[in-house]
Design a protein around this motif. Structure first.
Motif, PDB file in Angstrom:
ATOM      1  N   PRO A  31      16.062  12.376  17.272  1.00  8.19           N
ATOM      2  CA  PRO A  31      15.957  12.598  18.729  1.00  8.19           C
ATOM      3  C   PRO A  31      15.249  11.448  19.452  1.00  8.19           C
ATOM      4  O   PRO A  31      15.623  11.102  20.582  1.00  8.19           O
ATOM      5  N   LYS A  32      14.247  10.857  18.815  1.00  9.63           N
ATOM      6  CA  LYS A  32      13.553   9.724  19.439  1.00  9.63           C
ATOM      7  C   LYS A  32      14.504   8.550  19.627  1.00  9.63           C
ATOM      8  O   LYS A  32      14.496   7.890  20.674  1.00  9.63           O
ATOM      9  N   ILE A  33      15.338   8.271  18.619  1.00  9.12           N
ATOM     10  CA  ILE A  33      16.330   7.200  18.737  1.00  9.12           C
ATOM     11  C   ILE A  33      17.331   7.524  19.847  1.00  9.12           C
ATOM     12  O   ILE A  33      17.771   6.639  20.587  1.00  9.12           O
ATOM     13  N   ALA A  34      17.669   8.795  19.966  1.00 11.29           N
ATOM     14  CA  ALA A  34      18.689   9.218  20.942  1.00 11.29           C
ATOM     15  C   ALA A  34      18.279   8.955  22.374  1.00 11.29           C
ATOM     16  O   ALA A  34      19.132   8.774  23.244  1.00 11.29           O
ATOM     17  N   PHE A  35      16.977   8.919  22.660  1.00 17.32           N
ATOM     18  CA  PHE A  35      16.534   8.675  24.035  1.00 17.32           C
ATOM     19  C   PHE A  35      16.920   7.272  24.509  1.00 17.32           C
ATOM     20  O   PHE A  35      16.974   7.019  25.712  1.00 17.32           O
ATOM     21  N   SER A  36      17.196   6.373  23.578  1.00 16.20           N
ATOM     22  CA  SER A  36      17.614   5.017  23.937  1.00 16.20           C
ATOM     23  C   SER A  36      19.111   4.812  23.787  1.00 16.20           C
ATOM     24  O   SER A  36      19.619   3.736  24.120  1.00 16.20           O
ATOM     25  N   HIS A  37      19.819   5.828  23.296  1.00 15.25           N
ATOM     26  CA  HIS A  37      21.259   5.708  23.053  1.00 15.25           C
ATOM     27  C   HIS A  37      21.943   7.000  23.522  1.00 15.25           C
ATOM     28  O   HIS A  37      21.995   7.986  22.772  1.00 15.25           O
ATOM     29  N   PRO A  38      22.459   7.015  24.742  1.00 20.46           N
ATOM     30  CA  PRO A  38      23.029   8.233  25.319  1.00 20.46           C
ATOM     31  C   PRO A  38      24.111   8.897  24.468  1.00 20.46           C
ATOM     32  O   PRO A  38      24.224  10.128  24.471  1.00 20.46           O
ATOM     33  N   PHE A  39      24.920   8.124  23.746  1.00 15.45           N
ATOM     34  CA  PHE A  39      25.986   8.753  22.950  1.00 15.45           C
ATOM     35  C   PHE A  39      25.393   9.627  21.854  1.00 15.45           C
ATOM     36  O   PHE A  39      25.931  10.692  21.534  1.00 15.45           O
ATOM     37  N   LEU A  40      24.283   9.212  21.261  1.00 19.04           N
ATOM     38  CA  LEU A  40      23.633  10.022  20.229  1.00 19.04           C
ATOM     39  C   LEU A  40      23.000  11.269  20.839  1.00 19.04           C
ATOM     40  O   LEU A  40      23.071  12.359  20.252  1.00 19.04           O
ATOM     41  N   LEU A  41      22.403  11.121  22.008  1.00 22.10           N
ATOM     42  CA  LEU A  41      21.826  12.278  22.692  1.00 22.10           C
ATOM     43  C   LEU A  41      22.915  13.293  23.018  1.00 22.10           C
ATOM     44  O   LEU A  41      22.721  14.507  22.866  1.00 22.10           O
ATOM     45  N   ARG A  42      24.069  12.801  23.449  1.00 20.32           N
ATOM     46  CA  ARG A  42      25.198  13.701  23.717  1.00 20.32           C
ATOM     47  C   ARG A  42      25.633  14.424  22.436  1.00 20.32           C
ATOM     48  O   ARG A  42      25.955  15.613  22.444  1.00 20.32           O
ATOM     49  N   GLY A  43      25.652  13.695  21.325  1.00 23.99           N
ATOM     50  CA  GLY A  43      26.030  14.305  20.056  1.00 23.99           C
ATOM     51  C   GLY A  43      25.065  15.400  19.643  1.00 23.99           C
ATOM     52  O   GLY A  43      25.470  16.448  19.109  1.00 23.99           O
ATOM     53  N   ILE A  44      23.784  15.170  19.867  1.00 22.00           N
ATOM     54  CA  ILE A  44      22.761  16.173  19.547  1.00 22.00           C
ATOM     55  C   ILE A  44      22.967  17.430  20.381  1.00 22.00           C
ATOM     56  O   ILE A  44      22.944  18.556  19.866  1.00 22.00           O
ATOM     57  N   LEU A  45      23.175  17.249  21.683  1.00 21.65           N
ATOM     58  CA  LEU A  45      23.357  18.396  22.578  1.00 21.65           C
ATOM     59  C   LEU A  45      24.636  19.158  22.250  1.00 21.65           C
ATOM     60  O   LEU A  45      24.660  20.396  22.317  1.00 21.65           O
ATOM     61  N   ALA A  46      25.690  18.435  21.890  1.00 19.90           N
ATOM     62  CA  ALA A  46      26.958  19.085  21.562  1.00 19.90           C
ATOM     63  C   ALA A  46      26.811  19.973  20.336  1.00 19.90           C
ATOM     64  O   ALA A  46      27.232  21.143  20.323  1.00 19.90           O
ATOM     65  N   LEU A  47      26.223  19.431  19.269  1.00 24.88           N
ATOM     66  CA  LEU A  47      26.064  20.219  18.041  1.00 24.88           C
ATOM     67  C   LEU A  47      25.107  21.381  18.251  1.00 24.88           C
ATOM     68  O   LEU A  47      25.329  22.486  17.741  1.00 24.88           O
ATOM     69  N   SER A  48      24.051  21.156  19.024  1.00 23.09           N
ATOM     70  CA  SER A  48      23.100  22.223  19.315  1.00 23.09           C
ATOM     71  C   SER A  48      23.780  23.373  20.046  1.00 23.09           C
ATOM     72  O   SER A  48      23.522  24.551  19.762  1.00 23.09           O
ATOM     73  N   THR A 105      32.753  15.012  24.114  1.00 31.01           N
ATOM     74  CA  THR A 105      33.731  14.078  24.666  1.00 31.01           C
ATOM     75  C   THR A 105      33.041  12.857  25.276  1.00 31.01           C
ATOM     76  O   THR A 105      33.449  11.713  25.037  1.00 31.01           O
ATOM     77  N   ALA A 106      31.992  13.103  26.034  1.00 35.47           N
ATOM     78  CA  ALA A 106      31.249  11.990  26.644  1.00 35.47           C
ATOM     79  C   ALA A 106      30.614  11.115  25.571  1.00 35.47           C
ATOM     80  O   ALA A 106      30.620   9.881  25.677  1.00 35.47           O
ATOM     81  N   GLY A 107      30.089  11.751  24.513  1.00 34.95           N
ATOM     82  CA  GLY A 107      29.472  10.997  23.425  1.00 34.95           C
ATOM     83  C   GLY A 107      30.461  10.124  22.690  1.00 34.95           C
ATOM     84  O   GLY A 107      30.166   8.963  22.369  1.00 34.95           O
ATOM     85  N   VAL A 108      31.640  10.653  22.424  1.00 36.44           N
ATOM     86  CA  VAL A 108      32.669   9.897  21.706  1.00 36.44           C
ATOM     87  C   VAL A 108      33.125   8.692  22.529  1.00 36.44           C
ATOM     88  O   VAL A 108      33.327   7.600  21.989  1.00 36.44           O
ATOM     89  N   ILE A 109      33.294   8.874  23.840  1.00 40.09           N
ATOM     90  CA  ILE A 109      33.706   7.770  24.706  1.00 40.09           C
ATOM     91  C   ILE A 109      32.676   6.640  24.655  1.00 40.09           C
ATOM     92  O   ILE A 109      33.019   5.458  24.501  1.00 40.09           O
ATOM     93  N   LEU A 110      31.418   6.995  24.774  1.00 42.80           N
ATOM     94  CA  LEU A 110      30.345   5.993  24.723  1.00 42.80           C
ATOM     95  C   LEU A 110      30.255   5.361  23.338  1.00 42.80           C
ATOM     96  O   LEU A 110      30.004   4.158  23.201  1.00 42.80           O
ATOM     97  N   THR A 113      30.676   1.356  21.829  1.00 40.76           N
ATOM     98  CA  THR A 113      29.555   0.731  21.113  1.00 40.76           C
ATOM     99  C   THR A 113      29.980   0.198  19.748  1.00 40.76           C
ATOM    100  O   THR A 113      29.468  -0.829  19.291  1.00 40.76           O
ATOM    101  N   MET A 114      30.902   0.872  19.108  1.00 42.53           N
ATOM    102  CA  MET A 114      31.293   0.541  17.733  1.00 42.53           C
ATOM    103  C   MET A 114      31.684  -0.917  17.509  1.00 42.53           C
ATOM    104  O   MET A 114      31.303  -1.502  16.483  1.00 42.53           O
TER     105      MET A 114
END
Length: 371
Positions: A80-97, A121-126, A130-131
């Protein structure tokens, strides 16, 4: 040094005194924002629903993503700490939660599933943007998201069998999105292996980036069962190319390694990560054969269900082995049934053990209540 004292009248004349509010809750000092204007300001508005999802991930979902305490702590605190700097990861966390919360609270599922889809969907686009440019700064976020991507795909699939290929009865075929993204990401992450091994998520790597094979002792009995499958791509079978036969042989070899590594022994292993290593390591040509629903490739995939059965106790994998095997069984038909007899028998045995365990637990519970 003692602070200077103020005169009694300074509190009433100081320009730094707090603004007084009237009955309506608005500030009386000129230029000071009111509570109402702050609460409705777009930049400061609290997204309570998202805060709930983030809280649920850190307190509940993160603990369920691994059987190893060290990895659970990483998912709970580091990711979660890493996700605060990377919106796609934060989106992934919220989606799974959101998916997990909906599993536990059925009455909220109809509202949580659309929320999960939007975040995913938003996370995958971002993530896709990045990839192509993985760096030392974003490789940990990409790695964590790729893992969440798979877990989300499984947990949101409504327990259908099309985990690795699109059911031909529903569509015209093709590989499902998570397979493509996962494999593409891990191909790129090989270039970032040094960064990852020195980074905060190093304990999550384990098998995903290690080469060559797994440090497992082959099981003689099970290895012989697996090896019998090689007859399917014997050189006498002309309809398979040499490259296809090699891809099948390699997929089978990896399957034997992973199965042996997951077998009971005097050490605890990362069950989810180990199981995920197989679809990452097989060749692209094998994945293509699965997408084309070639029976030989599906027979090997059916034996992957032996591994999936071992992690059926994770909430996001519950029932998935059964549904994938049923889909394969329906696709290949009676002609190939003998080739998947072992996975079918293993599934029946697993279900019997589960039902027996539930009955024994119920009997003990009933007995305790009666007593």
């Amino acid at each position: 040094m003692t602070p200077p004292t103020s005169s009694p009248s300074s509190n009433t004349t100081s320009t730094h005194s707090l603004p007084q509010s009237n009955a309506a809750g608005t500030a009386s000092s000129h230029g000071s924002p009111s509570l109402a204007s702050i609460s409705t300001h777009q930049g400061l508005e609290l997204e309570v629903k998202n805060l709930e999802l983030l809280h649920f991930f850190t307190t509940t979902t993160s603990i369920t993503l691994s059987n190893l305490p060290e990895q659970q702590l990483v998912w709970q605190q580091v990711v979660p700490k890493i996700a605060f700097s990377h919106p796609f990861l934060l989106r992934g966390i919220l989606a799974l939660s959101a998916i997990h919360l909906g599993r536990l609270h059925v009455e909220r599922r109809s509202t949580l599933c659309p929320v999960a889809t939007l975040h995913h969907t938003a996370g995958v686009i971002l993530f896709r943007s990045t990839m192509p440019n993985i760096t030392a700064e974003n490789c940990d976020a990409c790695f964590a998201f790729s893992t969440l991507l798979v877990i989300y795909a499984w947990s949101s699939s409504c327990q259908t069998g099309d985990l690795f290929f699109v059911d031909s009865l529903k569509t015209d075929g093709g590989t499902v999105e998570w397979v493509v993204l996962l494999r593409s990401c891990h191909n790129l992450l090989r270039l970032a292996c040094t960064w990852l091994k020195d980074g905060p998520l190093r304990c999550l790597l384990l098998l995903q980036t290690e080469e060559p094979g797994l440090p497992a002792v082959p099981e003689i009995e099970n290895s012989s069962k697996f090896r019998e499958l090689a007859a399917l791509w014997d050189t006498s079978r002309t309809h398979l190319s040499a490259e296809e036969a090699e891809a099948l042989e390699e997929a089978l070899a990896f399957l034997i390694e992973v199965h042996a590594f997951l077998s009971p022994r005097n050490r605890v292993v990362d069950e989810v990560g180990t199981t995920l290593s197989w679809p990452i390591r097989v060749r692209d040509s094998y994945i293509a054969m699965v997408s084309q629903q070639k029976p030989e490739a599906l027979v090997v995939l059916a034996h992957y269900c032996l591994l999936l059965n071992k992690i059926d106790h994770f909430w996001f994998m519950a029932g998935m082995s059964k549904h994938l095997l049923q889909t394969i069984h329906q696709t290949v038909g009676k002609e190939w049934e003998s080739w998947i007899a072992w996975p079918l028998q293993d599934l029946v045995l697993s279900e019997f053990k589960t039902q027996t365990g539930e009955k024994e637990w119920q009997q003990r519970t009933d007995g305790a209540v009666i007593y």
